[in-house]
Design a protein around this motif. Structure first.
Motif, PDB file in Angstrom:
ATOM      1  N   ASP A   1       5.562 -34.480  45.897  1.00 50.30           N
ATOM      2  CA  ASP A   1       4.323 -34.530  46.739  1.00 50.30           C
ATOM      3  C   ASP A   1       4.423 -35.602  47.821  1.00 50.30           C
TER       4      ASP A   1
ATOM      5  N   ASP B   1      -0.709 -30.116  40.382  1.00 53.60           N
ATOM      6  CA  ASP B   1      -0.651 -29.362  41.660  1.00 53.60           C
ATOM      7  C   ASP B   1      -0.214 -30.441  42.710  1.00 53.60           C
ATOM      8  N   ARG B   2       0.555 -29.955  43.806  1.00 52.48           N
ATOM      9  CA  ARG B   2       0.572 -30.737  44.979  1.00 52.48           C
ATOM     10  C   ARG B   2      -0.636 -31.264  45.711  1.00 52.48           C
TER      11      ARG B   2
ATOM     12  N   VAL C   1       5.775 -33.250  39.749  1.00 54.06           N
ATOM     13  CA  VAL C   1       5.573 -32.664  41.088  1.00 54.06           C
ATOM     14  C   VAL C   1       6.450 -33.297  42.043  1.00 54.06           C
TER      15      VAL C   1
ATOM     16  N   LYS D   1       2.560 -30.342  34.108  1.00 55.18           N
ATOM     17  CA  LYS D   1       2.895 -30.043  35.875  1.00 55.18           C
ATOM     18  C   LYS D   1       1.390 -30.573  36.393  1.00 55.18           C
TER      19      LYS D   1
ATOM     20  N   ASN E   1       0.092 -36.550  33.529  1.00 54.33           N
ATOM     21  CA  ASN E   1      -0.645 -35.732  34.401  1.00 54.33           C
ATOM     22  C   ASN E   1      -1.830 -36.658  34.977  1.00 54.33           C
TER      23      ASN E   1
END
Length: 329
Positions: free
Chosen positions: A29, A306-307, A27, A304, A52
């Protein structure tokens, strides 16, 4: 890794372990769970790789390897997290564009990220003779100073460098400042972490004091095992000299507002499963190793998160996320 003398290293039995692997982007971020735990947004943007289980806080009491269900790293046993600042290009009209990352040699198809090395000695020493101690659960560290803006301020971080890529196999020369000319194949940012551990602290308040480089020389001159990761910033789309500053200065700016390059830095949170890293460093192998499980690049690209901070990071921007003060040239 315990700090040991070079005389002791000379007597150590060879283990010949050097691993090199790709970790795709997890990510991008504006969080920093090492320096600014719990803060969202953090002062500047980072590009992050690894497991993750990444979150804003990253409680050191928790087992990261037990919480991650996937990793962007080629070896599935490595669910550590690694991150650096993000590079931007500043156009003549004053707007900024995030610079993408390209895959390194041998890792075609990897989406962004870094190339990670674990080794006892420099790349030129194929014997990798030194006996080393792997990081332990809860271990974390930081190298570099995000506030440095001069060669003097960056003196203690001589192994945090840049290479202006003439070709994808270019490795020299290295500089401590951002290249001030067009680099045909991009800019490689090299981060070599300190090689000597105090033997007791998994972390310290500044995330640095429990680690040091060898007293004499560098890791390449036979210091103990470091963790190293270069990132190749794909500056090719910005190679038109007509888009560069008219005064001839270089146009790239780190996400914390540094356009000198002296403020580059890297963070590391250990997350290897079980004793996988120690077993690997004790096993005669080179680049890849039978003690580890290799996943496909396609699979590592799929991991992945999420931001946390929802903001535009991909358009042409009037300011860098967080609006840091840009260092004066």
């Amino acid at each position: 890794m315990r700090s040991i003398s070079l005389a002791t290293l000379a007597l150590a039995a060879p283990t010949s372990a050097l691993i090199r692997f790709s970790c795709s982007q997890l990510v991008v971020d504006r969080i920093d769970p090492l320096v600014n735990p719990g803060m969202a947004p953090s002062p500047h943007l980072h590009q992050i790789i690894g497991g993750n289980s990444l979150n804003v806080t990253m409680d050191p009491a928790k087992d990261m390897s037990g919480e991650s269900t996937c990793t962007t790293c080629q070896f599935t046993e490595d669910t550590s997290n690694y991150w650096t600042a993000v590079l931007f290009f500043r156009a003549r009209n004053g707007t900024y564009k995030r610079v993408p990352i390209r895959s390194n040699v041998g890792f075609d198809g990897a989406e962004g990220g870094m190339t990670v090395y674990y080794m006892q000695n420099g790349l030129s020493d194929y014997q990798q003779r030194s006996k080393v101690t792997a990081f332990k659960p809860g271990f974390r560290m930081l190298i570099g100073d995000s506030t440095a803006r001069s060669a003097e301020q960056a003196t203690k971080y001589k192994q945090v460098t840049y290479t202006c890529l003439q070709g994808m196999l270019t490795r020299f020369p290295e500089t401590n400042y951002l290249p001030n000319k067009i680099c045909p194949e991009g800019i490689m940012a090299n981060i070599r972490f300190p090689t000597c551990w105090d033997g007791k602290n998994l972390d310290t308040p500044d995330h640095k004091s429990h680690m040091s480089y060898p007293v004499n020389g560098t890791f390449d001159s036979q210091g103990p095992c470091p963790d190293t990761h270069p990132t190749i910033w794909d500056t090719r789309q910005f190679n038109d000299p007509n888009e560069w500053p008219e005064d001839g200065s270089q146009p790239f700016v780190w996400s914390m507002g540094d356009n000198t390059g002296y403020g580059t830095h890297g963070d590391y949170l250990f997350g290897w499963k079980g004793d996988a890293l120690q077993r690997t460093m004790d096993t005669p192998c080179y680049v890849t190793c039978p003690t580890l499980t290799t996943q496909s690049i396609a699979n590592q690209n799929e991991c992945k998160v999420d931001r946390t901070v929802k903001e535009d990071i991909d358009s042409w921007l009037h300011e860098i996320p967080g609006n840091p003060q840009i260092s004066k040239k």
